[in-house]
Write a protein that holds these residues in place. Structure first.
Motif, PDB file in Angstrom:
ATOM      1  N   GLY A  12       0.796  -1.234   0.000  1.00 12.47           N
ATOM      2  CA  GLY A  12       0.000   0.000   0.000  1.00 12.47           C
ATOM      3  C   GLY A  12       0.817   1.266   0.000  1.00 12.47           C
ATOM      4  N   ARG A  13       0.535   2.102   0.993  1.00  8.61           N
ATOM      5  CA  ARG A  13       1.078   3.463   1.070  1.00  8.61           C
ATOM      6  C   ARG A  13       2.603   3.521   1.064  1.00  8.61           C
ATOM      7  NH1 ARG A  13      -0.922   5.597   6.635  1.00  8.61           N
ATOM      8  NH2 ARG A  13       0.224   3.711   7.175  1.00  8.61           N
ATOM      9  N   GLY A  14       3.232   2.607   1.795  1.00  9.12           N
ATOM     10  CA  GLY A  14       4.700   2.533   1.749  1.00  9.12           C
ATOM     11  C   GLY A  14       5.427   3.592   2.554  1.00  9.12           C
ATOM     12  N   SER A  15       4.813   4.082   3.633  1.00  6.44           N
ATOM     13  CA  SER A  15       5.537   5.085   4.424  1.00  6.44           C
ATOM     14  C   SER A  15       6.721   4.459   5.171  1.00  6.44           C
ATOM     15  CB  SER A  15       4.604   5.820   5.390  1.00  6.44           C
ATOM     16  OG  SER A  15       4.176   4.977   6.427  1.00  6.44           O
ATOM     17  N   LEU A  17       8.425   1.890   3.980  1.00  2.00           N
ATOM     18  CA  LEU A  17       9.416   1.752   2.904  1.00  2.00           C
ATOM     19  C   LEU A  17      10.168   3.073   2.746  1.00  2.00           C
ATOM     20  CD1 LEU A  17      10.736   0.530   0.345  1.00  2.00           C
ATOM     21  CD2 LEU A  17       8.724   1.327  -0.929  1.00  2.00           C
ATOM     22  N   ILE A 110       7.140  -5.067  10.760  1.00  2.00           N
ATOM     23  CA  ILE A 110       6.765  -3.988  11.678  1.00  2.00           C
ATOM     24  C   ILE A 110       5.260  -4.040  11.870  1.00  2.00           C
ATOM     25  CG2 ILE A 110       6.738  -2.271   9.784  1.00  2.00           C
ATOM     26  CD1 ILE A 110       7.886  -0.679  12.686  1.00  2.00           C
ATOM     27  N   HIS A 111       4.855  -3.911  13.139  1.00  2.00           N
ATOM     28  CA  HIS A 111       3.437  -4.048  13.471  1.00  2.00           C
ATOM     29  C   HIS A 111       3.038  -2.916  14.416  1.00  2.00           C
ATOM     30  CE1 HIS A 111      -0.346  -6.139  14.124  1.00  2.00           C
ATOM     31  NE2 HIS A 111      -0.202  -5.873  15.412  1.00  2.00           N
ATOM     32  N   LEU A 173       2.768   5.750  13.946  1.00  2.00           N
ATOM     33  CA  LEU A 173       3.522   5.721  12.682  1.00  2.00           C
ATOM     34  C   LEU A 173       4.839   6.506  12.791  1.00  2.00           C
ATOM     35  CD1 LEU A 173       2.863   4.262  10.053  1.00  2.00           C
ATOM     36  CD2 LEU A 173       1.698   6.314   9.262  1.00  2.00           C
TER      37      LEU A 173
HETATM   38  C1  GRF Z   1       2.055   0.115   9.216  1.00  2.00           C
HETATM   39  O1  GRF Z   1       1.270   0.594  10.279  1.00  2.00           O
HETATM   40  C2  GRF Z   1       2.733  -1.163   9.597  1.00  2.00           C
HETATM   41  O2  GRF Z   1       3.071  -1.231  10.961  1.00  2.00           O
HETATM   42  C3  GRF Z   1       1.685  -2.205   9.292  1.00  2.00           C
HETATM   43  O3  GRF Z   1       1.071  -1.753   8.115  1.00  2.00           O
HETATM   44  C4  GRF Z   1       1.203  -0.326   8.031  1.00  2.00           C
HETATM   45  C5  GRF Z   1       1.875  -0.030   6.727  1.00  2.00           C
HETATM   46  O4  GRF Z   1       1.975   1.343   6.482  1.00  2.00           O
HETATM   47  N1  GRF Z   1       2.233  -3.519   9.199  1.00  2.00           N
HETATM   48  P1  GRF Z   1       2.906   1.857   5.304  1.00  2.00           P
HETATM   49  O5  GRF Z   1       2.434   1.156   4.038  1.00  2.00           O
HETATM   50  O6  GRF Z   1       4.308   1.514   5.650  1.00  2.00           O
HETATM   51  O7  GRF Z   1       2.665   3.340   5.260  1.00  2.00           O
END
Ligand code: GRF
Length: 216
Positions: A12-15, A17, A110-111, A173
Motif C-alpha cells: 500500500g502506502r509505503g511510508s 518503505l 513492523i506491526h 507511525l
Molecule cells: C504500518 O502501520 C505497519 O506497521 C503495518 O502496516 C502499516 C503499513 O503502512 N504492518 P505503510 O504502508 O508503511 O505506510
C-alpha cells in the motif's frame, strides 16, 4: 564492510518503505534496498520505490496456478538479487509456512501494536476499545503464525482520552519510522542474536524511566 541487502514487501502506502529508503540514502547506513516486491499494482509504495530508483516486482498470487508455484517464483526473484533480509512493511498477504521456513530468521516485520497484544488487523481501534493506556509498535522476526516471532525493538506511545483510530495511528507511525530503520541497522551490524526465541542486542542499554498514563 558489505551492506546488508534488503527486499522490502509492501501492499500500500509505503511510508515505512520510505523511512528505509531515507535511512539507506545515508552512506554510513549498513543496509541497502535491493528490490521491492508488492502483491498489488498501482500502489503508492511502488511509486516511492521507483522514485528512489529501486527495482520493483508485482507478484500476485492470482497469477499462479498454486501457492507452491507462487512461493517458488518469490524465492527465485529474491535469490537473483542475493537478498540477505526480507522486510515486511505493510505487506497484507500471509506468507506460506514453506516461505517463512525457507527464510527462517531472515524476515522481519513492523506491526502497529505492542505485541503480543493486538495481533492482526484494526489494531489501533482495538487498542482504544480495550482502554489500554499505552500502545506502540514492534519490530520482530517473523514466524509461521501472523504477528509472532522474537521481538527486536518496541516503541511506546500513550493512548489519549480523545484518540480515534486515525490520531493513534499517526502517533504510532512516527515511531514506526524511527524503529524500523534502527532495528535493521542493528541486524546489519551483527548486533542481534536470537536465543530461546528472545533477541539479545549487543551493547544495548535500557531506559530507567517509568511512565504512568494518565498522570493524575
Ligand atoms: C504500518 O502501520 C505497519 O506497521 C503495518 O502496516 C502499516 C503499513 O503502512 N504492518 P505503510 O504502508 O508503511 O505506510
Amino acid at each position: 564492510m558489505a551492506k546488508l541487502k534488503l527486499c522490502v514487501f509492501i501492499s500500500g502506502r509505503g511510508s515505512n518503505l520510505q523511512s528505509l529508503i531515507e535511512a539507506c540514502a545515508d552512506d554510513g547506513y549498513p543496509a541497502q534496498i535491493a528490490l521491492v516486491i508488492s502483491n498489488k499494482a498501482g500502489i503508492q509504495g511502488l511509486e516511492r520505490a521507483k522514485a528512489a530508483g529501486i527495482q520493483t516486482y508485482v507478484i500476485n498470487i492470482k497469477d499462479f496456478n498454486s501457492p507452491n508455484s507462487f512461493d517458488i517464483s518469490m524465492i527465485e526473484a529474491i535469490k537473483s538479487f542475493n537478498v540477505d533480509l526480507i522486510c515486511l512493511a505493510g505487506y497484507m498477504r500471509i506468507l506460506s509456512d514453506n516461505f517463512v521456513d525457507h527464510w527462517h530468521d531472515r524476515i522481519v516485520n513492523i506491526h502497529p501494536s505492542l505485541l503480543p497484544s493486538f495481533r492482526g488487523l484494526d489494531v489501533q481501534q482495538r487498542a482504544i476499545d480495550a482502554g489500554v493506556r499505552f500502545s506502540g509498535c514492534t519490530v520482530h522476526y517473523v514466524r509461521r503464525d501472523m504477528d509472532t516471532g522474537p521481538i527486536i525493538l518496541q516503541a511506546v506511545v500513550p493512548v489519549l482520552n480523545n484518540d480515534n483510530a486515525y490520531t493513534l495511528t499517526e502517533r504510532i507511525l512516527i515511531q514506526e519510522h524511527r524503529i524500523y530503520p534502527l532495528a535493521i541497522k542493528l541486524i546489519a551490524q551483527g548486533r542481534t542474536t536470537i536465543k530461546n526465541e528472545r533477541v539479545l542486542i549487543d551493547g544495548a542499554t535500557h531506559p530507567d524511566s517509568i511512565l504512568i498514563n494518565p498522570e493524575v
